[in-house]
Design a protein around this motif. Structure first.
Motif, PDB file in Angstrom:
ATOM      1  N   ALA H  17      18.828  14.402  -3.874  1.00  0.00           N
ATOM      2  CA  ALA H  17      17.505  14.790  -4.263  1.00  0.00           C
ATOM      3  C   ALA H  17      16.679  13.960  -5.416  1.00  0.00           C
ATOM      4  O   ALA H  17      15.508  13.497  -5.329  1.00  0.00           O
ATOM      5  N   ASP H  18      17.260  13.345  -6.434  1.00  0.00           N
ATOM      6  CA  ASP H  18      16.876  12.684  -7.474  1.00  0.00           C
ATOM      7  C   ASP H  18      16.548  11.444  -7.146  1.00  0.00           C
ATOM      8  O   ASP H  18      15.565  10.788  -7.309  1.00  0.00           O
ATOM      9  N   GLU H  19      17.390  10.696  -6.300  1.00  0.00           N
ATOM     10  CA  GLU H  19      17.544   9.442  -5.693  1.00  0.00           C
ATOM     11  C   GLU H  19      16.096   9.505  -4.854  1.00  0.00           C
ATOM     12  O   GLU H  19      15.108   8.451  -4.957  1.00  0.00           O
ATOM     13  N   SER H  20      16.134  10.259  -4.167  1.00  0.00           N
ATOM     14  CA  SER H  20      14.904  10.407  -3.263  1.00  0.00           C
ATOM     15  C   SER H  20      13.799  10.585  -3.788  1.00  0.00           C
ATOM     16  O   SER H  20      12.668   9.570  -3.653  1.00  0.00           O
ATOM     17  N   ALA H  21      13.462  11.327  -4.918  1.00  0.00           N
ATOM     18  CA  ALA H  21      12.339  11.636  -5.495  1.00  0.00           C
ATOM     19  C   ALA H  21      12.020  10.511  -6.112  1.00  0.00           C
ATOM     20  O   ALA H  21      10.760  10.052  -6.233  1.00  0.00           O
ATOM     21  N   ALA H  22      12.956   9.913  -7.032  1.00  0.00           N
ATOM     22  CA  ALA H  22      12.667   8.452  -7.502  1.00  0.00           C
ATOM     23  C   ALA H  22      12.016   7.418  -6.681  1.00  0.00           C
ATOM     24  O   ALA H  22      11.075   6.753  -7.024  1.00  0.00           O
ATOM     25  N   LEU H  23      12.573   7.253  -5.546  1.00  0.00           N
ATOM     26  CA  LEU H  23      12.168   6.434  -4.571  1.00  0.00           C
ATOM     27  C   LEU H  23      11.006   6.660  -4.022  1.00  0.00           C
ATOM     28  O   LEU H  23      10.196   5.686  -4.068  1.00  0.00           O
ATOM     29  N   ILE H  24      10.481   7.742  -3.615  1.00  0.00           N
ATOM     30  CA  ILE H  24       9.307   8.199  -3.279  1.00  0.00           C
ATOM     31  C   ILE H  24       8.307   7.859  -4.335  1.00  0.00           C
ATOM     32  O   ILE H  24       6.980   7.296  -4.062  1.00  0.00           O
ATOM     33  N   GLU H  25       8.517   8.207  -5.673  1.00  0.00           N
ATOM     34  CA  GLU H  25       7.575   7.783  -6.874  1.00  0.00           C
ATOM     35  C   GLU H  25       7.222   6.249  -6.759  1.00  0.00           C
ATOM     36  O   GLU H  25       6.117   5.818  -6.744  1.00  0.00           O
ATOM     37  N   ARG H  26       8.385   5.444  -6.636  1.00  0.00           N
ATOM     38  CA  ARG H  26       7.984   4.225  -6.768  1.00  0.00           C
ATOM     39  C   ARG H  26       7.335   3.555  -5.526  1.00  0.00           C
ATOM     40  O   ARG H  26       6.392   2.808  -5.536  1.00  0.00           O
ATOM     41  N   GLU H  27       7.494   4.147  -4.391  1.00  0.00           N
ATOM     42  CA  GLU H  27       7.014   4.018  -3.162  1.00  0.00           C
ATOM     43  C   GLU H  27       5.389   3.909  -3.284  1.00  0.00           C
ATOM     44  O   GLU H  27       4.669   3.227  -2.711  1.00  0.00           O
ATOM     45  N   ARG H  28       5.188   5.232  -3.965  1.00  0.00           N
ATOM     46  CA  ARG H  28       3.543   5.682  -3.936  1.00  0.00           C
ATOM     47  C   ARG H  28       2.789   4.568  -4.965  1.00  0.00           C
ATOM     48  O   ARG H  28       1.727   4.245  -4.409  1.00  0.00           O
ATOM     49  N   VAL H  29       3.639   4.020  -5.903  1.00  0.00           N
ATOM     50  CA  VAL H  29       2.841   3.162  -6.730  1.00  0.00           C
ATOM     51  C   VAL H  29       2.798   1.845  -6.122  1.00  0.00           C
ATOM     52  O   VAL H  29       1.689   1.364  -6.257  1.00  0.00           O
ATOM     53  N   ARG H  30       3.893   1.331  -5.291  1.00  0.00           N
ATOM     54  CA  ARG H  30       3.567   0.191  -4.442  1.00  0.00           C
ATOM     55  C   ARG H  30       2.491   0.305  -3.456  1.00  0.00           C
ATOM     56  O   ARG H  30       1.821  -0.644  -3.027  1.00  0.00           O
ATOM     57  N   GLY H  31       2.467   1.485  -2.703  1.00  0.00           N
ATOM     58  CA  GLY H  31       1.652   1.637  -1.847  1.00  0.00           C
ATOM     59  C   GLY H  31      -0.032   1.795  -2.403  1.00  0.00           C
ATOM     60  O   GLY H  31      -0.818   1.105  -1.690  1.00  0.00           O
ATOM     61  N   ARG H  32      -0.099   2.181  -3.524  1.00  0.00           N
ATOM     62  CA  ARG H  32      -1.195   2.090  -4.045  1.00  0.00           C
ATOM     63  C   ARG H  32      -1.720   0.770  -4.286  1.00  0.00           C
ATOM     64  O   ARG H  32      -2.892   0.401  -4.261  1.00  0.00           O
ATOM     65  N   GLU H  33      -0.738  -0.152  -4.753  1.00  0.00           N
ATOM     66  CA  GLU H  33      -1.259  -1.375  -5.167  1.00  0.00           C
ATOM     67  C   GLU H  33      -1.639  -2.035  -3.740  1.00  0.00           C
ATOM     68  O   GLU H  33      -2.522  -2.990  -3.519  1.00  0.00           O
ATOM     69  N   LEU H  34      -0.770  -1.893  -2.864  1.00  0.00           N
ATOM     70  CA  LEU H  34      -0.899  -2.580  -1.574  1.00  0.00           C
ATOM     71  C   LEU H  34      -2.486  -2.235  -0.952  1.00  0.00           C
ATOM     72  O   LEU H  34      -3.110  -3.019  -0.258  1.00  0.00           O
ATOM     73  N   MET H  35      -2.774  -0.972  -0.987  1.00  0.00           N
ATOM     74  CA  MET H  35      -4.142  -0.414  -0.832  1.00  0.00           C
ATOM     75  C   MET H  35      -5.179  -0.965  -1.543  1.00  0.00           C
ATOM     76  O   MET H  35      -6.341  -1.553  -1.003  1.00  0.00           O
ATOM     77  N   ALA H  36      -4.885  -1.254  -2.800  1.00  0.00           N
ATOM     78  CA  ALA H  36      -5.991  -1.638  -3.851  1.00  0.00           C
ATOM     79  C   ALA H  36      -6.102  -3.374  -3.297  1.00  0.00           C
ATOM     80  O   ALA H  36      -7.376  -3.930  -3.466  1.00  0.00           O
ATOM     81  N   ALA H  37      -4.988  -4.042  -2.647  1.00  0.00           N
ATOM     82  CA  ALA H  37      -5.266  -5.381  -2.473  1.00  0.00           C
ATOM     83  C   ALA H  37      -5.688  -5.593  -0.963  1.00  0.00           C
ATOM     84  O   ALA H  37      -6.013  -6.510  -0.804  1.00  0.00           O
ATOM     85  N   GLY H  38      -6.028  -4.524  -0.238  1.00  0.00           N
ATOM     86  CA  GLY H  38      -6.501  -4.486   1.176  1.00  0.00           C
ATOM     87  C   GLY H  38      -5.590  -4.532   1.995  1.00  0.00           C
ATOM     88  O   GLY H  38      -5.983  -4.888   3.057  1.00  0.00           O
ATOM     89  N   THR H  39      -4.129  -4.721   1.632  1.00  0.00           N
ATOM     90  CA  THR H  39      -3.215  -4.959   2.727  1.00  0.00           C
ATOM     91  C   THR H  39      -3.030  -3.648   3.751  1.00  0.00           C
ATOM     92  O   THR H  39      -2.915  -3.870   4.719  1.00  0.00           O
ATOM     93  N   ILE H  40      -3.224  -2.559   2.789  1.00  0.00           N
ATOM     94  CA  ILE H  40      -2.903  -1.394   3.746  1.00  0.00           C
ATOM     95  C   ILE H  40      -4.562  -1.045   3.948  1.00  0.00           C
ATOM     96  O   ILE H  40      -5.164  -0.551   2.936  1.00  0.00           O
TER      97      ILE H  40
END
Lengths: 93, 93, 93, 93, 93, 93, 93, 93, 93, 93
Positions: H17-40
């Motif tokens: 559970a903690d590994e999963s939660a940390a990974l999802i948190e990092r994923e969201r950070v990266r996801g927002r960057e890719l949205m800001a960059a217009g990639t997503i």
């Protein structure tokens, strides 16, 4: 006993237009009879699919098979049947 | 009413060896009870498959589900059930 | 030796109506012969499917193939055969 | 009677390395016995697959099943069996 | 080099009866030539399937393709080819 | 002779991080050797997939199998091989 | 708007026994709340499957997703959702 | 150039559970960057699925692959990419 | 940017013989033009399949789609496209 | 509410050429109306496929089904619909 019944009738729509229209009209008549008789309990379209999905009620597989083969589209339809059992949770309530 | 029941028990054989052996022993005991009760009518191995296939008899899906969940391997098994209807040819004779 | 034989005869029902009816009539005659001979041991409809499923008995694959190719619907049918082995549990009893 | 037997042993290679090596060594011993006995007639690797494919000979499905369950990898393997019948062309010659 | 070749010729049987019979006759002539030439090494029916499965031998994929496209049923057949490699166990003996 | 080889190495990435990194490093060393030897002719990533797809060259299936089993990821990889034949159009030119 | 929702919870049963039991108990509590709220309208077991199938009602996909992610088994479940549309026949009546 | 990208991240939720939660948190950070960059460009949940589906924009497959492998969940995710071409109808307008 | 393109042209061979022959002749003319233009980079037969597999080069999906729809067999063909990205290993060298 | 809609229109291209052309022309007229109405939001070709994929917007499944059955190609098309939910990440921004 209830069954989930998915009818894929794509081939019906690929018949000549008048043949297809007549078959669909007869199908609707038979469908209304089965609904009135309580055999078809719920009934939906799946958006985009040429067919339907429904919850059917029958004493057993023999009675269900009799209802399904009474459908005018039966010779053209690909029908998948899933038997349904009462869920412990609904049995409790 | 009869059902074709296919039990894929591959995961059972992938448990630790003693756990697997104990589970299979309990499964055989329960299997013999269901055969004695007439619930399991016919029963085969499919060569090479870690499981079995059989013809089961039950009043309806609820009774079948009760029998299946009584199997010790149930939590580990992937079970597929196909409802069977009397064929017009056998109904005639 | 026993085999699980599933016959998908959907194409038979898609032939012109008189051709289809004649073929099904001949199929029933041959089916009764194979039942009388003990080749077909059990035989069911799967609700909604245009075909059947059965337990066949034959000395080996050659004898089974001879029986299957003797079916009038053979040229139109998609047939799946699963070999069956005696299960340790039924072997014990 | 002959059977086409495809053994997918991917899981064997995913066991701890020493356990996997010991199992494969025992498998080869048993394999050679089955080849010497004429049970395994032909035997190949499919490039890239962790397993093998072969032509097996057995009196019937029971005898084949006995041979397959005697394989040390049996509890870990996913095995598919296809029964083979004599082809009219080879029967003629 | 050997190949497992599975020919699904269902469509051949769905052609008009005389066209189908003529094609199968020509196929058998060509099949006997390929057997005599050692290209087709083993050859079976899979019970219930309208086609065959065999072990073919050819120098490489080009030579195999030339043999397959020489089959009269080629334009109607769905053919699957699996390359076969020598198994370490048979290489040893 | 050329082969289309698709390597699905998803399981490699699911190993403990250091084990996975060491395996990938060894894989790259072996990959470069196979490229230098002309065994791997072309080589790509499929976006999003944990693996690769390439055109391999080998005298026959035995030589290809030897190259594939020399890959450090082989015990963890799911590899699909498709034999390739010269196309009539490229043969002409 | 209604949805057909099929929950495959096989992995839940493969967790350690106490963890699995606690999860199923929490799942039942949440399930009863969703039934009381009218979100789950109908609910069955499919004999032999470790999961359930049901008819869910929600304003739209966002509301359905909120209900599904509120299920305690959500992180372990494989859930398939099919949107349902009113069928012309039931719309008439 | 646009791509339809479907990320199946079921395995992420099956980590501790903690590994999963940390990974999802990092994923969201990266996801927002890719949205800001217009990639997503667009981004949805498919109700019931542990993952997402989106429209991504990248110069070519290399640039897309770089973006996908930058996702923290990449080693655990099963990602399917479909290239998209301008439709004649939208090209007209 | 490169793409793996698999063309299944089975339906072309099922057209009337003269129509099929004319279409294949036109296809070869167009194929040679696309090879001369560098759009088709590599090109093979898969033994037994009525079609081909190749490596195509195009600026993006729009340019690839334009090339594919220019194929005379396009209306009859089932074409699967896989985008290809440079592999880190080939990028290094 | 948004839906991912994939239309496989291969059969349309297999109709007689003039019938196919007329149907496609009518389809484009209707497509432009649905785009103008905001029902079709995004719309692409998948290179090589005879059809399209798009993001559709509709109040619910009933409204979507009404739009889909208004397509002239509807009787010939195989349409798959996936409901889309707002992703937590885009909901935040």
């Amino acid at each position: 006993m209830e069954f989930l019944v998915r009818v894929d009738g794509a081939r019906v729509y690929e018949l000549p237009a008048d043949e297809s229209a007549a078959l669909i009209e007869r199908e609707r008549v038979r469908g209304r009879e089965l609904m009135a008789a309580g055999t078809i309990r719920h009934f939906w379209r799946i958006p985009g699919r040429r067919g339907n999905i429904g919850i059917w009620s029958a004493a057993d597989a023999d009675e269900l098979e009799a209802a399904l083969t009474s459908l005018p589209v039966w010779p053209y339809a690909d029908i998948e049947v899933t038997p349904l059992a009462r869920h412990p949770m609904t049995a409790v309530s």
